[in-house]
Design a protein around this motif. Structure first.
Motif, PDB file in Angstrom:
ATOM      1  N   ARG A   1       3.692 -42.208  43.551  1.00 26.45           N
ATOM      2  CA  ARG A   1       4.923 -42.702  44.293  1.00 26.45           C
ATOM      3  C   ARG A   1       5.910 -41.585  43.860  1.00 26.45           C
ATOM      4  O   ARG A   1       6.752 -41.360  44.940  1.00 26.45           O
ATOM      5  CB  ARG A   1       5.343 -44.021  43.398  1.00 26.45           C
ATOM      6  CG  ARG A   1       6.663 -44.708  44.182  1.00 26.45           C
ATOM      7  CD  ARG A   1       6.044 -45.799  44.808  1.00 26.45           C
ATOM      8  NE  ARG A   1       7.298 -46.454  45.235  1.00 26.45           N
ATOM      9  CZ  ARG A   1       7.512 -47.962  44.572  1.00 26.45           C
ATOM     10  NH1 ARG A   1       6.980 -48.406  43.619  1.00 26.45           N
ATOM     11  NH2 ARG A   1       8.681 -48.383  45.331  1.00 26.45           N
TER      12      ARG A   1
ATOM     13  N   LEU B   1       5.429 -38.691  46.266  1.00 22.72           N
ATOM     14  CA  LEU B   1       5.848 -39.266  47.806  1.00 22.72           C
ATOM     15  C   LEU B   1       7.538 -39.301  47.871  1.00 22.72           C
ATOM     16  O   LEU B   1       8.079 -38.663  49.008  1.00 22.72           O
ATOM     17  CB  LEU B   1       5.321 -40.574  48.025  1.00 22.72           C
ATOM     18  CG  LEU B   1       3.920 -40.762  48.530  1.00 22.72           C
ATOM     19  CD1 LEU B   1       3.593 -42.092  48.660  1.00 22.72           C
ATOM     20  CD2 LEU B   1       3.483 -39.932  49.643  1.00 22.72           C
TER      21      LEU B   1
ATOM     22  N   THR C   1       9.986 -37.299  50.485  1.00 21.65           N
ATOM     23  CA  THR C   1      11.096 -38.026  51.263  1.00 21.65           C
ATOM     24  C   THR C   1      12.413 -37.170  50.787  1.00 21.65           C
ATOM     25  O   THR C   1      13.144 -36.962  51.785  1.00 21.65           O
ATOM     26  CB  THR C   1      11.257 -39.389  50.568  1.00 21.65           C
ATOM     27  OG1 THR C   1      10.009 -40.014  50.731  1.00 21.65           O
ATOM     28  CG2 THR C   1      12.147 -40.241  51.517  1.00 21.65           C
TER      29      THR C   1
ATOM     30  N   VAL D   1       4.227 -43.964  52.824  1.00 26.39           N
ATOM     31  CA  VAL D   1       3.736 -42.935  53.737  1.00 26.39           C
ATOM     32  C   VAL D   1       4.169 -43.093  55.073  1.00 26.39           C
ATOM     33  O   VAL D   1       4.385 -42.141  55.929  1.00 26.39           O
ATOM     34  CB  VAL D   1       2.105 -42.754  53.460  1.00 26.39           C
ATOM     35  CG1 VAL D   1       1.449 -42.179  54.593  1.00 26.39           C
ATOM     36  CG2 VAL D   1       1.956 -42.478  51.853  1.00 26.39           C
TER      37      VAL D   1
ATOM     38  N   LEU E   1       3.048 -47.865  48.723  1.00 32.47           N
ATOM     39  CA  LEU E   1       2.858 -46.630  48.898  1.00 32.47           C
ATOM     40  C   LEU E   1       2.314 -46.544  50.292  1.00 32.47           C
ATOM     41  O   LEU E   1       2.752 -45.308  50.933  1.00 32.47           O
ATOM     42  CB  LEU E   1       1.449 -46.187  48.196  1.00 32.47           C
ATOM     43  CG  LEU E   1       1.731 -46.082  46.673  1.00 32.47           C
ATOM     44  CD1 LEU E   1       0.603 -45.568  45.833  1.00 32.47           C
ATOM     45  CD2 LEU E   1       2.847 -44.964  46.314  1.00 32.47           C
TER      46      LEU E   1
END
Lengths: 212, 220
Positions: free
Chosen positions: A146, A149, A153, B160, B156
């Motif tokens: 996470r 990710l 972002t 994405v 998640l």
């Protein structure tokens, strides 16, 4: 029995993963000094972010000093200090928990708009739990995934802000090209008409004297 | 069957206890938010450029260190077309939620009220979530009856998808800008040639007019 324990660990994992903070990218207009504060809940969290000055390049002359940016930890020490920038990324590991201060300083008096994004990422590890609790390694792996990710972002928010600045520059160029060329044509025509009028007047006054 | 329900109730009860314990142990205020200083005079505005059809969730609380007198603020949120989405006066906390209809710059402004002026700067804790961050995962978990690792993987997947959407948006914007740049490039070339042409035409007509004028005045 098996599903009951799985549910409990799942719920613990949920709670721990809720410690991943996320703030949307916001724009702030600063006049002199403006500060944004953010609470870091546990030490060792990775604080990452970026900021972009939105009015840059169109109205700034070449000798504009830029915007100063500083990050202050809750103990009062300055962690990061950037002078004269128009946008940058930053990332650091929080040495302690508490209230962190992100300050923008504008040396000139014209207000500037700054788009910033701050993200505080927390990965649960053994230190944060009580002694008799056990952390499922898959929860840690999911938290790390996470965080990866969230790094993407964060980069996207930076790209979005830079793209907005670029779009403003492009539209300003388009307007300037059209405006200045049409103005140039009109001025050229007016200048030549004035030239002709002046020469006419010159010759009509002196035709009797035959000076020219 | 009833044994399962009992077990589930027991687990939920233990989970609630755990939540309460964890919240009690963490001294920080709950919520991920930024703090801003609202000046005693003037307004402090934050804005964000948001696309259309995005959920925006926000929560603001006045933070005060002196315990007797809590200063109050007023808040106003406007859409890019000028519609007033949220307006509250003289409050210490508030929240608003809306789905964006128009793409553009959304502005949230805060200012201190005249009653509590003179107290200096007021600290406001603003929690601002848009898009995937504003999604209510508890209701999704309840509706689809998923929990634990599966819920985390679902989150998640949502993250994405949000990244993918952002990439497509950036790509579209880049295509728009490329079109504008190419247009401006063609315009610069065309306008410069036209300016040369206008220069030649204007000076030619000047010379022609003056020659005709002098011939009329019998000077040449």
């Amino acid at each position: 029995m098996e599903s009951k324990w799985r549910k409990i660990w799942g719920l613990i994992g949920l709670l721990l993963l809720n410690f991943v903070n996320n703030v949307s990218s916001l724009s702030l207009t600063i006049t002199k000094v403006d500060c944004v504060y953010e609470i870091v809940r546990s030490e060792g969290d990775i604080v990452s972010g970026n900021f972009v000055v939105v009015d840059h390049h169109i109205f700034w002359s070449s000798d504009h000093p830029g915007i100063d940016f500083s990050i202050t930890s809750p103990g009062g020490g300055i962690l990061h200090n950037l002078k004269g920038t128009s946008g940058d990324k930053f990332s650091f590991k929080a040495p302690r928990s508490g209230l962190y201060q992100f300050c923008f300083h504008n040396p000139l008096s014209t207000p500037e708009t700054i788009a910033f994004y701050i993200h505080i990422g927390h990965i649960p590890n053994e230190h944060n739990l009580a002694k008799n609790e056990h952390l499922d390694p898959i929860i840690v792996k999911i938290a790390e995934l996470r965080e990866a990710l969230e790094a993407v972002t964060t980069e996207q928010k930076y790209l979005k802000a830079r793209d907005a600045v670029h779009r403003r520059t492009n539209e300003s160029t388009k307007t300037r090209v059209i405006g200045y060329t049409v103005g140039e044509y009109i001025l050229l025509t007016i200048a030549s008409v004035l030239q002709v009028v002046y020469i006419r007047r010159l010759f009509s006054k002196s035709v009797g004297y035959n000076r020219i | 069957m009833s044994g399962n329900a009992e077990l589930r109730r027991l687990v939920m009860f233990q989970a609630v206890l755990l939540v309460v314990l964890m919240l009690a142990l963490s001294n920080a205020p709950v919520g991920d938010a930024i703090w801003l200083n609202v000046p005693p005079t003037g307004t402090k505005c934050v804005s964000e450029e948001i696309q259309s059809n995005v959920v925006v969730l926000s929560d603001y609380v006045v933070v005060s260190d002196d315990h007797g007198h809590v200063p109050t603020i007023s808040a106003k949120v406007t859409s890019p077309y000028g519609n007033n989405l949220h307006h509250k006066e003289n409050v210490t906390h508030g929240q608003f939620a809306f789905t964006t209809q128009e793409a553009g710059n959304y502005l949230a402004c805060f200012w201190t009220d005249s009653h509590t002026r003179g107290a200096g700067e007021v600290s406001v804790n603003i929690e601002w979530k848009t898009g995937i961050a504003a999604k209510d995962w508890e209701s999704v978990a309840r509706k689809e009856k998923i929990e634990g690792v599966e819920l985390e993987l679902r989150k998640l997947e949502g993250a994405v998808e949000a990244i993918h959407e952002n990439l497509l948006y950036l790509r579209d914007r880049e295509a728009e800008m490329r079109t504008t740049s190419e247009n401006t490039n063609a315009r610069v070339a065309w306008f410069s040639i036209m300016s040369l042409g206008i220069c030649i035409v204007v000076s030619g007509s000047q010379i022609w007019y003056l020659k005709r004028y002098f011939q009329k005045k019998k000077l040449i």
